[in-house]
Design a protein around this motif. Sequence first.
Motif, short mmCIF file in Angstrom:
data_model
loop_
_atom_site.label_atom_id
_atom_site.label_comp_id
_atom_site.label_asym_id
_atom_site.label_seq_id
_atom_site.Cartn_x
_atom_site.Cartn_y
_atom_site.Cartn_z
N SER A 1 -31.66 -25.52 -41.69
CA SER A 1 -31.12 -24.49 -40.82
C SER A 1 -31.31 -23.15 -41.51
O SER A 1 -30.84 -22.95 -42.63
N LEU A 2 -32.03 -22.25 -40.88
CA LEU A 2 -32.30 -20.94 -41.43
C LEU A 2 -32.19 -19.93 -40.31
O LEU A 2 -32.74 -20.14 -39.23
N LYS A 3 -31.47 -18.86 -40.56
CA LYS A 3 -31.34 -17.81 -39.57
C LYS A 3 -31.91 -16.53 -40.16
O LYS A 3 -31.57 -16.15 -41.27
N VAL A 4 -32.80 -15.88 -39.43
CA VAL A 4 -33.40 -14.63 -39.86
C VAL A 4 -33.00 -13.55 -38.86
O VAL A 4 -33.24 -13.69 -37.67
N GLY A 5 -32.39 -12.50 -39.34
CA GLY A 5 -32.03 -11.36 -38.50
C GLY A 5 -32.84 -10.15 -38.91
O GLY A 5 -32.89 -9.82 -40.09
N LEU A 6 -33.48 -9.50 -37.99
CA LEU A 6 -34.29 -8.34 -38.28
C LEU A 6 -33.54 -7.09 -37.82
O LEU A 6 -32.64 -7.15 -36.99
N CYS A 7 -33.94 -5.95 -38.34
CA CYS A 7 -33.22 -4.72 -38.06
C CYS A 7 -33.30 -4.28 -36.60
O CYS A 7 -32.54 -3.42 -36.18
N PHE A 8 -34.16 -4.87 -35.80
CA PHE A 8 -34.27 -4.49 -34.39
C PHE A 8 -33.42 -5.38 -33.49
O PHE A 8 -33.63 -5.43 -32.29
N GLY A 9 -32.48 -6.12 -34.07
CA GLY A 9 -31.57 -6.94 -33.28
C GLY A 9 -32.13 -8.28 -32.88
O GLY A 9 -31.58 -8.94 -32.02
N GLN A 10 -33.23 -8.70 -33.47
CA GLN A 10 -33.82 -10.00 -33.16
C GLN A 10 -33.27 -11.03 -34.13
O GLN A 10 -33.22 -10.79 -35.34
N ASN A 11 -32.84 -12.16 -33.62
CA ASN A 11 -32.37 -13.25 -34.45
C ASN A 11 -33.26 -14.46 -34.20
O ASN A 11 -33.53 -14.82 -33.07
N TYR A 12 -33.71 -15.06 -35.29
CA TYR A 12 -34.53 -16.26 -35.21
C TYR A 12 -33.82 -17.37 -35.97
O TYR A 12 -33.36 -17.16 -37.08
N ARG A 13 -33.73 -18.53 -35.36
CA ARG A 13 -33.10 -19.68 -35.99
C ARG A 13 -34.08 -20.83 -36.03
O ARG A 13 -34.79 -21.08 -35.06
N PHE A 14 -34.12 -21.51 -37.16
CA PHE A 14 -35.06 -22.61 -37.36
C PHE A 14 -34.31 -23.85 -37.81
O PHE A 14 -33.41 -23.77 -38.62
N ASN A 15 -34.67 -24.99 -37.26
CA ASN A 15 -34.02 -26.24 -37.66
C ASN A 15 -35.01 -27.40 -37.82
O ASN A 15 -34.61 -28.53 -37.96
N LYS A 16 -36.29 -27.09 -37.81
CA LYS A 16 -37.31 -28.13 -37.93
C LYS A 16 -38.41 -27.64 -38.87
O LYS A 16 -38.93 -26.54 -38.69
#
Length: 78
Positions: A5-20
């Motif tokens: 489980s990894l969550k990446v948040g960028l300064c432009f308000g985009q959130n990406y979550r990975f679980n595979k």
Amino acid sequence: MIVISLKVGLCFGQNYRFNKLVGTKFSTEYFPNQKHENLFNSEDYSYYMQIYTFNDSVFSRIFDTKNKITHNFYCKDK
């Protein structure tokens, strides 16, 4: 199967979550013995992260196909 489980948040308000996590190995004439690690969200395949090495450094990029954006990251030297 490895689940992370990894969550990446960028300064432009985009959130990406990975679980595979999916690892691949391949070779070409000029770049032998390549390894890429690909991270996906099993609920939304419109984006994914690729982690790879090049010239003794580790890089990453997120491909967001829905928004047609690629985010590039320099991670570290080996």
